[in-house]
Design a protein around this motif. Structure first.
Motif, mmCIF file in Angstrom:
data_model
loop_
_atom_site.group_PDB
_atom_site.id
_atom_site.type_symbol
_atom_site.label_atom_id
_atom_site.label_comp_id
_atom_site.label_asym_id
_atom_site.label_seq_id
_atom_site.Cartn_x
_atom_site.Cartn_y
_atom_site.Cartn_z
ATOM 1 N N TRP A 1 1.094 10.924 7.030
ATOM 2 C CA TRP A 1 2.025 10.257 6.027
ATOM 3 C C TRP A 1 2.021 10.496 4.651
ATOM 4 O O TRP A 1 3.074 10.328 3.884
ATOM 5 N N ALA A 2 0.997 11.154 4.183
ATOM 6 C CA ALA A 2 1.001 11.623 2.613
ATOM 7 C C ALA A 2 1.473 12.951 2.284
ATOM 8 O O ALA A 2 0.904 13.782 1.923
ATOM 9 N N ALA A 3 2.778 13.267 2.864
ATOM 10 C CA ALA A 3 3.392 14.601 2.662
ATOM 11 C C ALA A 3 3.615 14.713 1.039
ATOM 12 O O ALA A 3 3.884 13.785 0.260
ATOM 13 N N PRO A 4 3.145 15.859 0.708
ATOM 14 C CA PRO A 4 3.425 16.238 -0.710
ATOM 15 C C PRO A 4 4.722 15.953 -1.417
ATOM 16 O O PRO A 4 5.876 16.184 -0.705
ATOM 17 N N THR A 5 4.908 15.419 -2.468
ATOM 18 C CA THR A 5 6.381 15.225 -3.169
ATOM 19 C C THR A 5 6.845 16.621 -3.661
ATOM 20 O O THR A 5 5.989 17.353 -4.174
ATOM 21 N N TYR B 1 0.885 -1.111 0.059
ATOM 22 C CA TYR B 1 0.084 -0.017 0.033
ATOM 23 C C TYR B 1 1.006 1.366 -0.020
ATOM 24 O O TYR B 1 1.625 1.587 0.959
ATOM 25 N N TYR B 2 0.608 2.003 -1.001
ATOM 26 C CA TYR B 2 1.536 3.242 -0.955
ATOM 27 C C TYR B 2 0.956 4.436 0.095
ATOM 28 O O TYR B 2 -0.247 4.764 0.047
ATOM 29 N N ILE B 3 1.824 4.770 1.064
ATOM 30 C CA ILE B 3 1.363 5.466 2.031
ATOM 31 C C ILE B 3 1.856 6.936 1.985
ATOM 32 O O ILE B 3 1.183 7.833 2.482
ATOM 33 N N GLY B 4 2.686 7.319 0.933
ATOM 34 C CA GLY B 4 3.118 8.694 1.032
ATOM 35 C C GLY B 4 4.523 8.767 0.641
ATOM 36 O O GLY B 4 5.327 7.713 0.463
ATOM 37 N N SER B 5 4.868 10.107 0.635
ATOM 38 C CA SER B 5 6.260 10.059 0.300
ATOM 39 C C SER B 5 6.656 11.469 1.057
ATOM 40 O O SER B 5 5.878 12.163 1.475
ATOM 41 N N GLU B 6 8.056 11.629 1.066
ATOM 42 C CA GLU B 6 8.569 12.840 1.697
ATOM 43 C C GLU B 6 9.947 13.181 1.275
ATOM 44 O O GLU B 6 10.655 12.210 0.516
#
Length: 169
Positions: free
Chosen positions: A118-122, A32-37
């Motif tokens: 968790w879902a910080a914008p890229t 599951y894609y949780i997010g990026s930072e």
């Protein structure tokens, strides 16, 4: 008191050979894609490198972005089951270093709720021409970010369906 580690992120590289062990790296990642930072980039301190996080059957897994991964992950939806495959192909970028090609697939019917922290914008990073394996060297310009919080726990029924789906693959 007994303390436990809350988040132990395993960092992986897709495709190629591990420089330390000499063994082949995995060619795909599913979770599951949780997010990026954004993380410091040892090749260009002015442009951070994206670090993508996935909740897999084996636990929390992180993947440092390359130009090929950044291009394909732009349209990825947070919370969806995602599979990234290193195709082994390269594209000539005209800048001297070929770009590795990755295929990203998402299952629109298989989603989890992800905490918004968790879902910080890229960040929109410029095309990267070199790939680093492992953790990049820390840059002195950016303070460390606080550790992210875990994704919300799904209900027992939903967790049972997720586990059944993961076991069937």
């Amino acid at each position: 008191m007994a303390y436990e580690t809350l988040s132990n992120v395993q960092v992986v590289s897709l495709g190629g050979i591990n420089k330390k062990t000499g063994k082949k790296n995995p060619t795909e990642l599913e979770g599951y894609y949780i997010g990026s930072e954004p993380r410091p980039n040892k090749f260009n301190l002015a442009i951070p490198k994206n670090f993508y996080k996935f909740q897999t059957q084996a636990g929390l897994v992180g993947l440092y972005a390359s130009a090929g991964i950044d291009q394909t992950m732009k349209s990825a939806v947070v919370g969806r089951m995602t599979k990234i495959v290193a195709t082994g192909e390269t594209l000539d970028t005209g800048k001297g270093n070929p770009m590795k090609v990755y295929e990203v697939m998402q299952d629109r019917t298989n989603n989890i709720d992800v905490d918004s922290s968790w879902a910080a914008p890229t960040t929109d990073a410029a095309e990267e021409t070199e790939e680093s394996f492992g953790e990049p060297e820390a840059a002195s310009y950016a303070p460390p970010s606080p550790p992210p919080r875990a994704a919300t726990v799904p209900s027992a029924d939903r967790q049972a369906r997720i586990n059944a789906m993961l076991k069937s693959r």
